[in-house]
Structure formats: structure tokens, C-alpha cells
Design a protein around this motif. Sequence first.
Motif, short mmCIF file in Angstrom:
data_model
loop_
_atom_site.label_atom_id
_atom_site.label_comp_id
_atom_site.label_asym_id
_atom_site.label_seq_id
_atom_site.Cartn_x
_atom_site.Cartn_y
_atom_site.Cartn_z
N GLY A 106 32.45 36.57 42.18
CA GLY A 106 32.04 37.73 41.38
C GLY A 106 32.82 38.98 41.79
N VAL A 107 32.92 39.91 40.86
CA VAL A 107 33.55 41.20 41.15
C VAL A 107 32.92 42.24 40.23
N ASP A 108 32.74 43.47 40.75
CA ASP A 108 32.24 44.51 39.85
C ASP A 108 32.88 45.86 40.13
N SER A 109 33.99 45.85 40.89
CA SER A 109 34.69 47.12 41.13
C SER A 109 36.19 46.86 41.25
N TRP A 110 36.94 47.85 40.91
CA TRP A 110 38.39 47.73 41.01
C TRP A 110 38.81 47.66 42.47
N ARG A 111 38.10 48.35 43.31
CA ARG A 111 38.43 48.35 44.74
C ARG A 111 38.32 46.92 45.31
N ASN A 112 37.23 46.25 45.00
CA ASN A 112 37.03 44.87 45.46
C ASN A 112 38.07 43.95 44.80
N ALA A 113 38.36 44.21 43.52
CA ALA A 113 39.35 43.39 42.81
C ALA A 113 40.71 43.46 43.51
N ASP A 117 42.83 40.47 44.98
CA ASP A 117 44.21 40.27 44.51
C ASP A 117 45.16 40.16 45.71
N GLN A 118 44.95 41.02 46.69
CA GLN A 118 45.84 41.03 47.85
C GLN A 118 45.77 39.72 48.63
N ILE A 119 44.55 39.25 48.90
CA ILE A 119 44.43 38.01 49.68
C ILE A 119 44.96 36.83 48.86
#
Length: 367
Positions: A106-113, A117-119
Motif C-alpha cells: 500500500g501507499v498513500d503519500s508521494w514521500r513513501n512512494a 521507488d528508490q529501493i
Amino acid sequence: MEELLFDTPVAVVDLDKLEKNIEQMAALCRARGIALRPHIKSHKIPEIALAQLKAGAIGITAAKLGEAEEMARAGVKDIFIANQITGPAKLKRLAALAAGIKLSVGVDSWRNARELDQIARETGLVLDVLVEIDTGLHRCGLEPGPQVIELAKKLRERPSLHLKGIFTHAGHAYGARGPAQVEEIGRDEGQVMAQLARQLKAAGTPVEVVSVGSTPTARHAAQVPGVTELRPGNYVFYDAIQLALGVAAVGNCALTVRATVISRPAPDRAVIDAGSKALNLDKGAHGASLVRGFGIVLGRPGLTIERLSEEHGILALDPAEILDVGDVVEIIPNHACTVINLFDTVLGTRKGKAAEVLRVAARGKSR
Ligand SMILES: Cc1ncc(COP(=O)(O)O)c(C=O)c1O
């Protein structure tokens, strides 16, 4: 089987009822042509997850990385972590898990996204993600609207992330005042999500998965065209909270806690060896619950579990009730999912007889 495993307080699972519950939910999904991805936080037992898959579930849902790791170890190949995974230590574990199975998160923020994405880029993965939507629980999730479309578009631009779908959990149904309100919340859960999926499609970011579900709302949300996946968890056992909501009947409840009367200090009071460390103080997390006491003593309507200390359950007795030290009672707990997390093992029974001992392998996997 060791005698100790049967001694009270013990969590008991009626395997026939469990299998019936598993089959009924699978049948509902088959009839509606939607996928079933049960939430395993309710049982935390790999054998039950495998039985759910055998009955037709396409994969499972987990709340925690540790739960997902435990289920993957047991051979589950398709897991959705319906939660936000953040921070370097967990992201590393997430990538390691995603390398071996079909994993979505799950994701609900661009910061977490961006972390995801990085990992994913660092480890050469493409990570499946589902955007969490708030349909009324007001926990995690974006409110349905332009912010979802905006996040979806940004996710689409990242080649290491694959926007697989949207998901929600209408847990506020647990605060409903009865079956009619549960139904209303369930229909709303499905409709809001189906409409959002249409909006995403119109905006050029179509999603293949529209995932909804809690045990109370499952059968109602499943009626809504456009819903593609159901994620109930508690239905494997049901419990006193589901009974109070009118979602299930006593005969459906597959998990009980067996306890022994250890004291009869007053005519109107008995004490059992199951307290909050066996039954928990849970009366329902999301709103005013309709339950009475801390569980239902099976076949004994004149007994009320009035209070719990850690290792003692204090029962109030109607005058007609006969109960003595050494008597064993069977209790439907208020909330099966939190009770499971209190036991290392559960005793599986068939027709009242011990059949097998199941290890609660993902117990305590809260990281
Ligand atoms: C995200 C999510 N999905 C599904 C479920 C399953 O709901 P239930 O336990 O009502 O079946 C839960 C339960 O907490 C949840 O948090």
C-alpha cells in the motif's frame, strides 16, 4: 499431543466451522466473479492461509512485513501488504521479500512512494503498489478525489513502480448501530471505490484492482459492479463483536477460549483462569461497540464476564446458575484477531475432540 497444550486457558478452533467459514466466503466471491484475498492478521496461522488459498483465494493480505515473511516461508506466493512500509530497515526487507514472491504494498503519500521507488531501483525490482483510499474509517488513505489522480499519475511515471490498484478498508462499519447501517457502509465502500476507478480511467491512469473489504461489509461491497477484490479477515473465526453487529450467528463462531473456574468467592461471583492475557480487553476498535462484557460464555446466558484483570476473569452469575471450582467454560471472545495474538498455539478440534495443534507462527510479528 502434550497434555500442556490442552490445559486452560487454551484457544480452541473448531476446524469444521473454520472450513465452513472459509468455503462460504470463497463461494460468495465465486458467485460475484471477484477475487478473494483474505487478511491473515486474524489467524496468523500458515495452515489456515494455505486452506484459504486451496478454497480459491488468489493470494493473501497481511498488515505487517513480519506476517508476510512468515507466510512466504510457509509457501504463500502472492501477498499484499495492506499497509505503509517506510524506513530503510523495513524497505530492505520488503525488497528481499519481493525478490522471491509476488508482492504488492500500500501507499498513500508521494514521500513513501519515493522511498519505495528508490529501493525498487536499487534492487532492480518493479514493485506493485496500491493506493490506499479513505472511505470513512479516517485512518490511513487519501480521500477519494483529485489527490488520488495526482498521486496515481506520479506513480505511473516511475518505471520501478507498477500502479496495480486502489484499496480501502471500511473498518468504521465496526461502529455501526446494526445490520442496516453495516449494509449502508458496505455499499458505500464499494460504490466510492468503483467510482474512483472510473475517474482514474478517465484521467488516463486505469487500475486493474479495486480492493475492498472487512468482514462486516464484505457481502455488501461485493454486490457493487466494479469491485474486483475482497479482503475480509475475521470471517474465518467470527466473534462476539460480529454477533453484536448481526454479521454472524453463534454457530458460525470457530474460535473459543476454554477456561477453568478457579474460585467461587461469593454466590453471585466466579473467577476463571482467563483474564486480559487470554481474552483481551478489546470491545471493538472503531466506535461504540454493542458487546456486553468481555466475551460470551457458550450455553450459559446467566454468566457475564464482567471484569478482567491480567490472569483472572470475573464472572457475574444469575442466581439460578450453578458453577463450581474446576468447571470448564467455553468463551466466544469479543475480538478473535487480538485473542489469536495472545497464544503460541491453538487446539484444533473436530466434533469436540482434539484433532491437531496449530502454531500461531506469525504471532507477535508486529514489525
Ligand atoms: C486494511 C485491512 N484490510 C482488511 C481487513 C480485514 O477486516 P476484517 O478483520 O473486518 O475482516 C483489515 C482489518 O483490520 C484491514 O485493516
